[in-house]
Design an enzyme around this catalytic site. Structure first.
Site, PDB file in Angstrom:
ATOM      1  N   ARG A  34      14.972  19.362 -61.353  1.00  0.00           N
ATOM      2  CA  ARG A  34      15.921  19.005 -62.405  1.00  0.00           C
ATOM      3  C   ARG A  34      16.068  17.505 -62.625  1.00  0.00           C
ATOM      4  O   ARG A  34      16.615  17.085 -63.635  1.00  0.00           O
ATOM      5  CB  ARG A  34      17.292  19.607 -62.087  1.00  0.00           C
ATOM      6  N   GLU A  45      28.237  21.362 -66.493  1.00  0.00           N
ATOM      7  CA  GLU A  45      27.117  20.435 -66.368  1.00  0.00           C
ATOM      8  C   GLU A  45      25.843  21.006 -66.986  1.00  0.00           C
ATOM      9  O   GLU A  45      25.636  22.220 -66.981  1.00  0.00           O
ATOM     10  CB  GLU A  45      26.853  20.082 -64.913  1.00  0.00           C
ATOM     11  N   ARG A  92      22.117  14.095 -66.256  1.00  0.00           N
ATOM     12  CA  ARG A  92      22.979  15.213 -66.651  1.00  0.00           C
ATOM     13  C   ARG A  92      23.879  14.812 -67.803  1.00  0.00           C
ATOM     14  O   ARG A  92      24.216  13.643 -67.985  1.00  0.00           O
ATOM     15  CB  ARG A  92      23.905  15.652 -65.501  1.00  0.00           C
ATOM     16  N   HIS A 133      22.603  11.019 -61.247  1.00  0.00           N
ATOM     17  CA  HIS A 133      23.132  12.195 -60.539  1.00  0.00           C
ATOM     18  C   HIS A 133      24.592  12.023 -60.119  1.00  0.00           C
ATOM     19  O   HIS A 133      24.954  12.104 -58.959  1.00  0.00           O
ATOM     20  CB  HIS A 133      22.254  12.566 -59.344  1.00  0.00           C
TER      21      HIS A 133
END
Length: 113
Positions: free
Chosen positions: A77, A66, A81, A104
């Site tokens: 963050r 990831e 992703r 997420h």
């Protein structure tokens, strides 16, 4: 499964795929960094993604990695992703198997290059 091509190899774009050109600029930057081997912003970038959600094709542990996609205005963050498969070569830089999540890991779209 050694020696056989992954199911996604050579595949044409499918519904739900996202072309690189349609990714946010930050995701394109992250994808370029993955292919270059870094540098990465966060210590967790490159860590094993366990696919506990089972939304990606089933693979052995350690197959997926990831990477954080910067989210303007997010603290920490953020939720975006890219998950990269290591492919037959075992190298995420050249596998061609990349998935984008902007929520997420609640959903993924395969990045079509």
């Amino acid at each position: 499964m050694a020696g056989s091509a992954p199911a996604w190899a050579g595949r044409t774009a499918q519904p739900g795929d996202v072309p690189v050109s349609a990714l946010p600029a930050e995701a394109r930057t992250t994808l370029a960094r993955i292919k270059a081997g870094g540098p990465f912003t966060y210590a967790k970038d490159g860590s094993v993604f366990g696919n506990r959600e089972k939304l990606l094709p089933a693979r052995s542990r350690g197959y997926y990695r990831e990477y954080t996609v910067n989210t303007p205005g997010a603290r920490g963050r953020g939720a975006r992703r890219i998950v990269a498969g290591s492919g037959a070569s075992g190298d995420v830089r050249s596998s061609g198997e990349y998935y984008y999540s902007d929520d997420h890991y609640n959903s993924f779209r395969r990045i079509h290059e």
